[in-house]
Design a protein around this motif. Structure first.
Motif, short mmCIF file in Angstrom:
data_model
loop_
_atom_site.label_atom_id
_atom_site.label_comp_id
_atom_site.label_asym_id
_atom_site.label_seq_id
_atom_site.Cartn_x
_atom_site.Cartn_y
_atom_site.Cartn_z
N GLU A 180 4.15 15.77 -0.92
CA GLU A 180 3.49 15.37 -2.06
C GLU A 180 3.99 16.78 -3.11
O GLU A 180 3.43 17.67 -2.82
N ASP B 262 6.15 11.83 -2.12
CA ASP B 262 4.86 10.83 -1.94
C ASP B 262 4.19 11.25 -3.43
O ASP B 262 3.51 11.96 -3.67
N VAL C 165 1.96 8.70 -4.32
CA VAL C 165 1.03 7.62 -4.32
C VAL C 165 0.02 7.85 -5.24
O VAL C 165 -0.54 7.11 -6.02
N VAL C 166 -0.51 9.21 -5.22
CA VAL C 166 -1.72 9.62 -5.83
C VAL C 166 -1.27 9.96 -7.58
O VAL C 166 -1.62 9.28 -8.32
N THR D 30 -2.44 16.80 -3.47
CA THR D 30 -3.60 16.39 -4.26
C THR D 30 -4.74 16.88 -3.61
O THR D 30 -5.72 17.11 -4.23
N TYR E 175 -1.35 14.55 3.15
CA TYR E 175 -1.43 13.03 3.89
C TYR E 175 -0.52 11.99 3.42
O TYR E 175 -0.48 11.94 2.20
N HIS E 176 0.17 11.36 4.12
CA HIS E 176 0.93 10.28 3.59
C HIS E 176 0.54 8.98 4.21
O HIS E 176 1.41 8.33 4.67
N GLY E 177 -0.67 8.54 4.20
CA GLY E 177 -1.15 7.36 4.71
C GLY E 177 -1.46 7.52 6.15
O GLY E 177 -1.31 8.35 6.73
N SER F 161 0.95 -1.27 0.09
CA SER F 161 0.08 -0.21 -0.07
C SER F 161 0.97 1.13 -0.21
O SER F 161 2.16 1.15 0.29
N GLY F 162 0.18 2.19 -0.15
CA GLY F 162 0.90 3.76 -0.27
C GLY F 162 1.51 4.02 1.23
O GLY F 162 2.42 4.22 1.39
N THR F 163 0.66 3.52 2.23
CA THR F 163 1.00 3.75 3.76
C THR F 163 2.46 3.12 3.90
O THR F 163 3.27 3.45 4.51
N LYS G 16 -1.42 2.94 -5.53
CA LYS G 16 -2.42 3.23 -6.37
C LYS G 16 -2.42 2.62 -7.68
O LYS G 16 -2.49 1.20 -8.00
#
Ligand code: PLP
Length: 872
Positions: free
Chosen positions: A637, A668, A670-671, A641, A571-573, A543-545, A696
């Motif tokens: 990020e 980050d 992730v998104v 996002t 937010y980073h998870g 997962s991203g977390t 993701k």
């Protein structure tokens, strides 16, 4: 009256007093009137502090007889002013030049004159009409003298009258003096005015005059001239009274609850109205500033009141705004009972006859019984409520202060109000009864914090999906919705994309392998590393977390330091570190945020070991230098996002500082990874981190994460083949299902497809721009305060009048209630918008789909307007 004052100019201040009294006497006098005049004369003779006190008293029509209010009101803008010659000399002293060198015209007769300053109209050489606010000569000295004399008096009273000793008057007076002293300093005032101006710049009905910064000195403040109907003549404004009063209340609440900086003295002399019902605020001599924690306290208190949760409200109020004396600690339950009674009485039983004064009087009486008092700041807030609501009540005696206030707190809350909820419940019971049935069934066995039971913006009316394909989802009641959630990110190619589905089916047939070597994990790692110019190697996870956890551990091991620098609103998870100051709750100064835990259960050491910065604040990067010796890494990020904004100058500087300090920079993505571009934002921006976290999209819809980056960092997790060395010098990375065959197979299919179809990205960008523009146009046509940021398939939508700025400020201007309600209105029109303030489009959305979304948005806005979700 102004005519009298003009003549009074030649007489100096005392002559002015006589003129004022003459003017008032002309009105016909009774005994009350005479008493008021004596007081007025006394206040005027005693100087600016006393005039100020009179100004405040003039707003209290609830406490003073009408004749007093009328009499004292002249102090709000018609106190005596300096003679013409003296005015000219004072202005030229401030300009350091002849008046004509700056102003092509200057009217020596002031348009207003209050306790500290007088205001003139002038024109600058570039044609701009301006107001020149000039501190009257001798006022700063008089102010200081009066404050000193009063301080002595207060100290004497304190010593000589034992019963008042526990009020600690000297301390409270000192607080008041601190508030009043800067009033004669126009640089201080200009700074506050500029901040409040910026907050309201794009507001639909509030106007603040812009400061002309090059013409500000300690004794002079030049600003944009604004015309308007003076507050005291509000009855002549051709705009419905009730709406005008409501707007006034709304402005004050917006400043207190949302902006955290508020005009401190909203009496009629400081407020004007335009014919269109706009509210013009002038005179920022006194302002009140609330910290993030105080704003939180105020909102959470009123929120509990609106839910009639009196115990919770008492606790919140006491924690945030009361300085508790010993008796309060000793007799807490008796205190609680009394407070609960007061809250119930005011907020519940007599809400249609709400009286702010009566409420504060009752609370004060209880506090006194327990040797307790408001915090200093809340005393100022009380004053704002009293004078603002006093004025609103003068405009519309029938104003329902509490119901307006309730609307306001509701608006701040990320939940729909009971009334709206009941309506949706009825409508969705008809539209999607099976989904509501499943929602209710889930209640007894499942807590789904990711969707139904979301911690923030919980889903009251969730859709349960029977089938998902392309850009749409179908529920069990035959409804088909265009989906804008994209499963929070993985489904960039749309649901059930044939390339991914067939890869997964074949992968299942080959057997699920994990924890034993297989080819797909190597291929996926190769593909990821190839896509990012700055990456050498990858570690796969679920997962991203997890990717964030690995990245942080690697950096901590590499740097042998533990602190982490992160950015407010990122937010980073869901692990502790990723949630520090990440959303909803912030703390500390806007340029120097304090870390705050994102959730109960957070390890306090993690919070304490976090340095919080602001995205876009290049000056704030100095704090990285200050903490360089403690920091393991900087994580952010690159394109946040939640607000969808990209600041290349800032990222370039951040990269430079991290290189200079040798602190690993972690992106980050992730998104944004494989969504913003093939690779990610770093490819678009050509700014490269040391490590990148992914998730993701790279799992093709299955649980997946990866951390990729420089060999020296990634190899921190690679065994040296010496277990003793590994224990001391390497970090552990594990995970039973990390890099399992099925996830890697699905991820490979997704990323390969994106690599072989580069045309997807420009198409997504064009579609994003098209939909965003259609939505912005819908907002413009309806003159709504709504900000839509969009790029590279990501959207952020806020019902807010505030322009781009710091994350906390954007959130703090937001009408959350409208945001969450929008999701449900859209659902009624066959568009699935997540309840959050962000949404995504996919490559499977056709132009027709997007046009349908825009159409649903227009219909939703119209319904929301009709349902009064916006203050107009
Ligand atoms: N980083 C960002 C920017 C995210 O938005 C998310 C999740 O939404 C994560 C990390 C955590 O990813 P995951 O939910 O896969 O653990």
């Amino acid at each position: 009256m102004l005519g009298h004052l003009t003549k009074a100019a030649g007489y100096g201040l005392l002559g002015g007093v006589e003129y004022l009294l003459g003017a008032i006497r002309g009105r016909g006098r009774g005994p009350e009137q005479r008493r008021a005049e004596v007081v007025l004369a006394f206040l005027l003779r005693m100087g600016p502090i006393y005039i100020k006190i009179g100004q405040i008293a003039a707003t209290r029509s609830d406490l003073l007889p009408e004749s007093w209010v009328q009499t004292l009101r002249v102090l709000q803008d018609q106190a005596p002013h300096m003679p013409v010659d003296q005015t000219r000399r004072a202005i030229e002293r401030e300009l350091g030049a002849a008046l004509e060198a700056t102003f092509v015209s200057f009217d020596p007769t002031p348009i207003a004159s209050a306790s500290v300053a007088q205001v003139h109209v002038a024109e600058l050489s570039d044609g701009r009409k301006v107001a020149v606010k000039l501190v009257k000569d001798a006022v700063p000295e008089q102010l200081e003298q009066s404050l000193r004399a009063l301080a002595t008096l207060v100290r004497l009273v304190h010593l000589a009258v034992p019963p008042v000793r526990n009020l600690n008057l000297p301390k409270r007076f000192e607080e008041l003096a601190r508030l009043l002293r800067p009033q004669a300093d126009m640089t201080h005032e200009a700074d506050r005015q500029q901040r409040i101006y910026a907050n309201f710049r794009a507001h639909p009905f509030v106007k603040v005059p812009a400061v002309v910064p090059e013409l500000v000195t300690r004794r002079m403040l030049v600003m944009e001239y604004m015309d308007g109907i003076p507050g005291k003549h509000a009855d002549t404004v051709p705009f419905p009274r009730a709406r005008l009063a409501q707007r006034l209340q709304d402005v004050i609440y917006t400043m207190l609850y949302m902006h955290g900086i508020c005009h401190g003295d909203p009496h009629p002399g400081n407020v004007m109205f335009t014919e269109a019902g706009e509210v013009v605020l002038v005179d920022y001599g006194v302002t009140v500033e609330l910290s993030e924690d105080e704003k939180w306290g105020l909102s959470s208190f009123y929120y509990a009141c609106s839910r009639k949760e009196w115990e919770i409200a008492t606790d919140r109020f006491t924690r945030h705004f009361v300085i508790a004396g010993k008796p309060l600690h000793q007799r807490r339950s008796a205190y609680d009972a009394q407070m609960i009674e007061i809250l119930r009485h005011h907020f519940d039983l007599s809400t249609n006859r709400w009286s702010t004064v009566a409420f504060f009087n009752d609370v004060n009486a209880v506090l006194r019984q327990y040797d307790s008092r408001y915090t200093t700041n809340f005393t100022k807030v009380e004053l704002v409520f009293l004078s603002g609501e006093g004025f609103a009540t003068q405009i519309d005696p029938d104003i329902d202060i509490w119901s307006n206030a309730r609307n306001f707190t509701d608006r701040y809350s990320p939940y729909v109000s009971t009334e709206v909820a009941q309506r949706f419940e009825a409508e969705f019971t008809l539209q999607m009864p099976t989904s509501l049935g499943l929602r209710d069934r889930a209640r007894s066995s499942l807590v789904a914090p990711t969707h139904i039971d979301r911690y923030f913006f919980p889903s009251g009316f969730p859709v349960f999906v029977k089938e998902a394909a392309g850009g749409s989802i179908k529920d069990f009641d035959g409804n088909e919705y265009i989906d804008l959630s994209g499963g929070y990110g993985p489904h960039l190619l749309g649901y059930a994309h044939p390339a991914i589905t067939s890869a997964i089916t074949a992968g299942v047939d080959r057997g699920l392998v994990n924890g034993i070597g297989h080819v797909a994990e190597i291929e996926l790692a190769e593909l990821l590393v190839d896509a990012f110019p700055a990456a050498d190697k990858a570690i796969l996870c679920n997962s991203g977390t997890e990717a964030i956890l690995f990245a942080l551990r690697i950096c901590r091991g590499y740097r042998r330091r533990t602190a982490v620098a992160k950015f407010e609103g990122h937010y980073h998870g869901f692990a502790d570190q990723g949630m520090v100051s990440s959303w909803f709750r912030f703390s500390g100064d806007r340029h120097h945020p304090e870390p705050v835990a994102g959730t109960l259960g957070t390890d306090p050491a993690t919070v304490a070991g976090t340095v919080v910065l602001q995205y876009g604040d290049i000056g704030g990067l100095d704090r990285l230098r200050a903490h360089a010796d403690e920091l393991a890494c900087v994580i952010l990020e690159p394109m946040p996002t939640s607000v969808v904004a990209l600041d290349l100058e800032f990222l370039t500087e951040l990269r430079r500082v991290c290189t200079e300090l040798d602190i690993p920079l972690v992106f980050d993505e992730v998104v944004s990874g494989f969504r913003a571009a093939y690779g990610g934002v770093q490819v678009l921006a050509d700014i490269h981190p040391d490590l990148t976290c992914l998730g993701k999209v790279i799992g093709g819809g299955l649980p997946c994460g990866a951390v990729i980056g420089k060999q020296a960092l990634i190899d921190m997790a690679k065994s040296s083949q010496d277990p003793f060395n590994d224990y001391e010098n390497k970090v552990f990375a594990g995970g039973t299902l990390s890099g399992n065959s099925l996830t890697c197979t699905a991820g490979l299919a997704a990323v390969r497809h994106l690599g072989t179809h580069p045309e997807i990205y420009p198409m997504l960008d064009a579609n994003t721009a098209r939909l965003a523009e259609a939505m912005r146009e819908a907002v413009r046509q309806r003159e709504l305060a709504c900000r839509i940021n969009a790029r590279n398939s990501m959207f952020s939508l806020n019902f807010s009048h505030r322009e781009a700025g710091l994350y906390r400020e954007r959130m703090a201007g937001s009408n959350f209630k409208a945001t969450i309600a929008l999701a449900y209105y859209m659902r009624k029109h066959q568009v699935y918008l997540p309840e959050l303030h962000g949404f995504l489009i996919s490559a499977a959305h056709s132009i027709e789909d997007l046009d349908q979304v825009a159409h649903a948005f227009e219909k939703s806005l119209d319904e929301m307007l009709a349902d009064q979700l916006f203050v107009t």
